[in-house]
Design a protein around this motif. Structure first.
Motif: not given
Ligand code: NAG
Ligand code: NAG
Length: 481
Positions: A93, A150, A152-153, A156
């Motif tokens: 991930d 994304n 969050t990525r 990361m």
């Molecule tokens: C964004 O990336 C994170 C880490 O890989 C993941 O857990 C999350 O589901 C992702 N969000 C979307 C909207 O895809």
């Protein structure tokens, strides 16, 4: 589109043989020097910066490790050094950075660069910024898609890279990927993290390519593909220029292993070859870079950034854009290219063989090296075409070829790059070698400087040079900086 210049004989001018000899000597001097002495002091006069206003980035790869010594011998020629050490992988991930300085001596080397040093005359030399290259490795289209949308990525990836940067106390990062033009938002986290720690972010960009003439269906398609790619590369430049400190633009490999398409007018006759040339299927060896191509690229990048400023209003925006100024590091190659070639008569389109020459013709001259030296000359009105892909070769390999074959160098106009031909052994085929020279590199630098100093073209001007890569070069070449 600019028509590929005809490469008829008026465009070729023979170089005084002394030139090649001096070139070889300059290269040899370095080879010998770096072999015998590791702490040799640089020669002061050679090391004065020719263009102090142009920032210089030098890449150093583990596979041509003499680049490390060349950087230390000529450290005042550089501002930023980018060791090619790291890859970024999409794993599970998140992201993982792999790589490291290859050995303890590499560790010590980059740390030495980060500190001031004393030159031969005792003057203090400024510390260099060390910003290793981090290249995105093995990402699928899906990996890019997930990253782009994304945040969050984004974080990361930033964390993964910053982990290494902080631990190793680097001064910044050169980020390279197959789709950096699409990542302005996605790189904001990395940019903020680096800037928050007073470190720099440099991104590598593909160059803009010339689309070519549109004469038939196939050439129209080809040209449109190039135009589309060009506009993709440029479209997010205004946004990108606000998050990065420099762009490293890959204006090397202009011709690359595949050479370039031959101008169909250069092969006449009714034969198969002329037919293939007319369809754009015959390739010729070409120079790696031309100052003019670098100039066109720099102008395109400046214009694309400028276009963005039309959308910004007010003083703050113009300040930001002024800071966006010193951002374009134009790539210049420090390697040569060797192409396997055959020769074709321009008028008949038939293959021709170089023939032994009693008396040395002034140009071009091909020299066989095996057995008793056979000097050969190229028949009148012939052109070289590629029979296989070419390969990059280093300055020391070029020196060996020159020593062994004693060829005559010719200058290709208007690019200003030099080449020579040689035959490895009689009957085994010919090679054409393009070589970067102090002069051609100096010409590229001057072109960049002229653009940055031209108030009309670039009111917020400023640019520099990115060298790929120092280990393939020589003290002679670096003298151009
Ligand atoms: C964004 O990336 C994170 C880490 O890989 C993941 O857990 C999350 O589901 C992702 N969000 C979307 C909207 O895809
Ligand atoms: C001088 C020269 O050969 N220029 C070409 C080099 O390669 C680029 C990209 O392949 C072309 O756009 C140039 O016209």
């Amino acid at each position: 589109m600019a028509v590929t210049p005809r490469r008829s004989s008026p465009g070729l001018s023979a170089v005084h043989p002394i030139f090649l000899f001096l070139f070889a000597l300059a290269l040899l001097a370095t080879t010998v020097r770096s072999e015998q002495e590791h702490t040799q002091k640089p020669i002061v006069s050679e090391d004065v910066r020719q263009n102090p206003s142009l920032p210089v980035l030098g890449y150093v790869t583990p596979w041509n490790s003499r680049g490390k010594q060349l950087v230390e011998d000529h450290r005042q020629k550089f501002d930023i050094i980018s060791p090619v050490w790291y890859t970024i992988h999409a794993v599970g991930d998140g992201y993982e950075v792999r790589g490291a300085p290859p050995g303890p001596e590499d560790d010590e080397w980059y740390k030495r660069l980060q500190h001031p040093a004393a030159s031969a005359d005792g003057a203090e030399q400024k510390p260099l910024q060390v910003a290793p290259r981090f290249i995105v490795d093995g990402w699928t289209e899906e990996d890019y898609r997930q990253f782009i949308f994304n945040d969050t990525r984004w974080q990361m990836l930033s964390d993964a890279v910053m982990g290494v940067v902080t631990e190793m106390a680097f001064d910044g990062v050169v980020f390279e990927s197959g789709a950096t033009h699409a990542l302005p938002q996605s790189l904001t986290r990395l940019s903020e993290a680096l800037h928050g720690a007073h470190k720099i972010l440099i991104v590598v960009m593909q160059p803009i390519r010339t689309a070519g003439e549109k004469v038939d269906e196939l050439s129209v398609k080809r040209a449109e593909l190039i135009e589309t790619t060009n506009s993709l590369i440029l479209q997010n430049l205004p946004q990108l220029s606000l998050v990065v400190d420099y762009f490293s633009i890959m204006t090397y490999d202009m011709s690359g292993p595949g050479g370039r398409e031959i101008n169909a007018r250069n092969i006449g006759g009714e034969g198969k070859l002329a037919e293939a040339a007319a369809k754009g299927n015959v390739r010729e060896p070409g120079p790696n870079t031309s100052a003019d191509w670098v100039r066109q690229n720099l102008l395109s990048f400046i214009e694309a950034t400028d276009a963005g400023s039309a959308n910004h209003q007010g003083f703050q925006a113009s300040l930001e854009l002024q800071q966006a100024s010193r951002k374009f590091l134009m790539g210049a190659p420090l390697y040569g290219y060797r192409y396997p070639v055959m020769f074709v008569n321009k008028n008949s389109g038939h293959f021709v063989e170089p023939t032994p020459a009693e008396k040395l013709p002034d140009k071009p001259l091909i020299t066989g090296s095996a057995g008793p030296k056979v000097r050969k000359k190229l028949p009148e009105d012939s052109v070289a075409i590629l029979i296989r892909g070419g390969e990059a070769i280093t300055a020391s390999e070029i020196v060996d070829l020159i020593k062994e074959n004693k060829p005559e160098a010719l200058r290709l106009e208007p690019e200003g790059e030099y080449y020579f031909d040689y035959e490895e052994k009689p009957g085994t085929g010919f090679y054409r070698v393009f070589l970067p020279t102090k002069e051609s590199l100096g010409h590229v630098l001057k072109t960049i400087k002229d653009v940055t100093e031209d108030d009309l073209i670039s009111p917020f001007g400023g640019a520099g040079v990115a060298l790929w890569e120092v280990g393939q070069s020589s003290a002679g070449l670096l003298a151009a900086l």
